[in-house]
Design a protein around this motif. Structure first.
Motif, PDB file in Angstrom:
ATOM      1  N   SER A   1      16.988 -20.720 -26.486  1.00  0.00           N
ATOM      2  CA  SER A   1      18.569 -20.593 -26.732  1.00  0.00           C
ATOM      3  C   SER A   1      18.918 -21.731 -27.867  1.00  0.00           C
TER       4      SER A   1
ATOM      5  N   HIS B   1       9.731 -17.955 -31.883  1.00  0.00           N
ATOM      6  CA  HIS B   1       9.646 -17.031 -31.077  1.00  0.00           C
ATOM      7  C   HIS B   1       9.246 -15.689 -31.301  1.00  0.00           C
TER       8      HIS B   1
ATOM      9  N   CYS C   1       9.680  -9.306 -31.796  1.00  0.00           N
ATOM     10  CA  CYS C   1      10.282  -7.989 -31.261  1.00  0.00           C
ATOM     11  C   CYS C   1      10.504  -6.969 -32.257  1.00  0.00           C
TER      12      CYS C   1
ATOM     13  N   LEU D   1      11.314  -3.187 -31.765  1.00  0.00           N
ATOM     14  CA  LEU D   1      12.813  -2.866 -31.333  1.00  0.00           C
ATOM     15  C   LEU D   1      13.711  -2.477 -32.749  1.00  0.00           C
TER      16      LEU D   1
ATOM     17  N   ASN E   1      16.687  -4.851 -33.084  1.00  0.00           N
ATOM     18  CA  ASN E   1      16.435  -6.170 -33.479  1.00  0.00           C
ATOM     19  C   ASN E   1      16.968  -6.682 -34.645  1.00  0.00           C
TER      20      ASN E   1
ATOM     21  N   LYS F   1      16.795 -10.794 -34.972  1.00  0.00           N
ATOM     22  CA  LYS F   1      15.617 -11.496 -34.548  1.00  0.00           C
ATOM     23  C   LYS F   1      15.427 -13.018 -35.105  1.00  0.00           C
TER      24      LYS F   1
ATOM     25  N   LYS G   1      18.181 -15.029 -32.830  1.00  0.00           N
ATOM     26  CA  LYS G   1      18.205 -14.857 -31.466  1.00  0.00           C
ATOM     27  C   LYS G   1      16.934 -14.503 -30.860  1.00  0.00           C
TER      28      LYS G   1
ATOM     29  N   LYS H   1      14.729 -12.462 -28.194  1.00  0.00           N
ATOM     30  CA  LYS H   1      15.027 -11.261 -27.415  1.00  0.00           C
ATOM     31  C   LYS H   1      13.658 -11.495 -26.449  1.00  0.00           C
TER      32      LYS H   1
ATOM     33  N   SER I   1      10.555  -9.620 -23.568  1.00  0.00           N
ATOM     34  CA  SER I   1      10.464  -8.350 -23.024  1.00  0.00           C
ATOM     35  C   SER I   1       8.866  -8.764 -22.493  1.00  0.00           C
TER      36      SER I   1
ATOM     37  N   SER J   1       5.118  -5.352 -27.350  1.00  0.00           N
ATOM     38  CA  SER J   1       6.541  -5.473 -27.579  1.00  0.00           C
ATOM     39  C   SER J   1       6.775  -6.659 -28.876  1.00  0.00           C
TER      40      SER J   1
ATOM     41  N   CYS K   1       7.574  -9.325 -28.374  1.00  0.00           N
ATOM     42  CA  CYS K   1       8.771 -10.274 -27.933  1.00  0.00           C
ATOM     43  C   CYS K   1       8.262 -11.528 -27.139  1.00  0.00           C
TER      44      CYS K   1
ATOM     45  N   GLU L   1      16.087 -19.814 -21.569  1.00  0.00           N
ATOM     46  CA  GLU L   1      16.997 -19.537 -22.717  1.00  0.00           C
ATOM     47  C   GLU L   1      18.200 -19.969 -22.332  1.00  0.00           C
TER      48      GLU L   1
END
Length: 197
Positions: A54, A80, A83, A86, A89, A92, A95, A97, A99, A104, A106, A197
């Motif tokens: 986060s 991070h 993703c 997606l 996204n 990205k 933030k 995400k 999965s 993915s 992610c 997060e």
């Protein structure tokens, strides 16, 4: 007049510094839960790794917490997942995400057991296999989500810039990985990595 301008200038600097200074989160609950978990599962109870996705990726968000001294002993940047499969996204970079799905790219939340040390094609050429311990990260091995270093990751905070994106791996700087590698090689017990997060 000069004094008045000086006071206004000093006030401006102080106020701007106050705005930029965001207090660190209190992870006391996570630390207590992690210690209980480590003791229950026979993990290393000297320290664990906490990753808070986060937090802005340009700020330190990978923490080594020392259970004995009850303090964070090391901290640094961590990537991070992009993703990038997606379509929605667009944010990205800002933030993370999550999965657990294959391909993915992610990040995946939850507790991991840090497993075997192995060769990596990235960074200092060392990686650690991550074994997902929860339904949110149970595909970690199949996805080859591992702890490794990457020369593109800075060794100090770069906020407001962002850290590069990975394909779901928590990748750290080469120097920080050397620190983690030294710690991990010195323990006979598995170490907990917890992504939140």
């Amino acid at each position: 007049m000069k004094n008045a301008l000086l006071i206004v200038f000093i006030s401006f600097i102080c106020c701007n510094n106050a705005i930029e200074e965001v207090p660190r989160k209190d992870y006391a609950t996570q630390h207590q839960q992690a210690l209980a978990y480590c003791r229950q599962k026979g993990f290393n109870d000297d320290y664990y790794f906490l990753v808070d996705l986060s937090v802005h990726s340009g700020k330190n968000r990978f923490f080594v917490y020392d259970f004995k001294k009850q303090r964070i002993s090391n901290e640094n940047l961590v990537t991070h997942g992009s993703c990038d499969v997606l379509e929605d996204n667009k944010d990205k970079w800002e933030k993370a995400k999550f999965s657990n799905a294959n391909n993915s790219h992610c990040s995946a939340k939850g507790k991991y057991k840090i497993g075997k040390r192995d060769y990596s094609g990235w960074g200092i050429k060392v990686k650690y296999w991550l074994h997902g311990l929860e339904p949110t990260n149970s595909n970690a091995e199949q996805r080859v989500v591992v702890l490794h270093s990457w020369s593109a990751v800075a060794n100090e905070e770069i906020f407001p810039d962002y850290a590069p994106l990975s394909w779901g791996c928590p990748a750290v700087s080469d120097d920080f990985m050397r620190t983690l590698d030294t710690k991990l090689q010195a323990t006979d017990k598995p170490v907990l990595l917890w992504i939140i997060e």
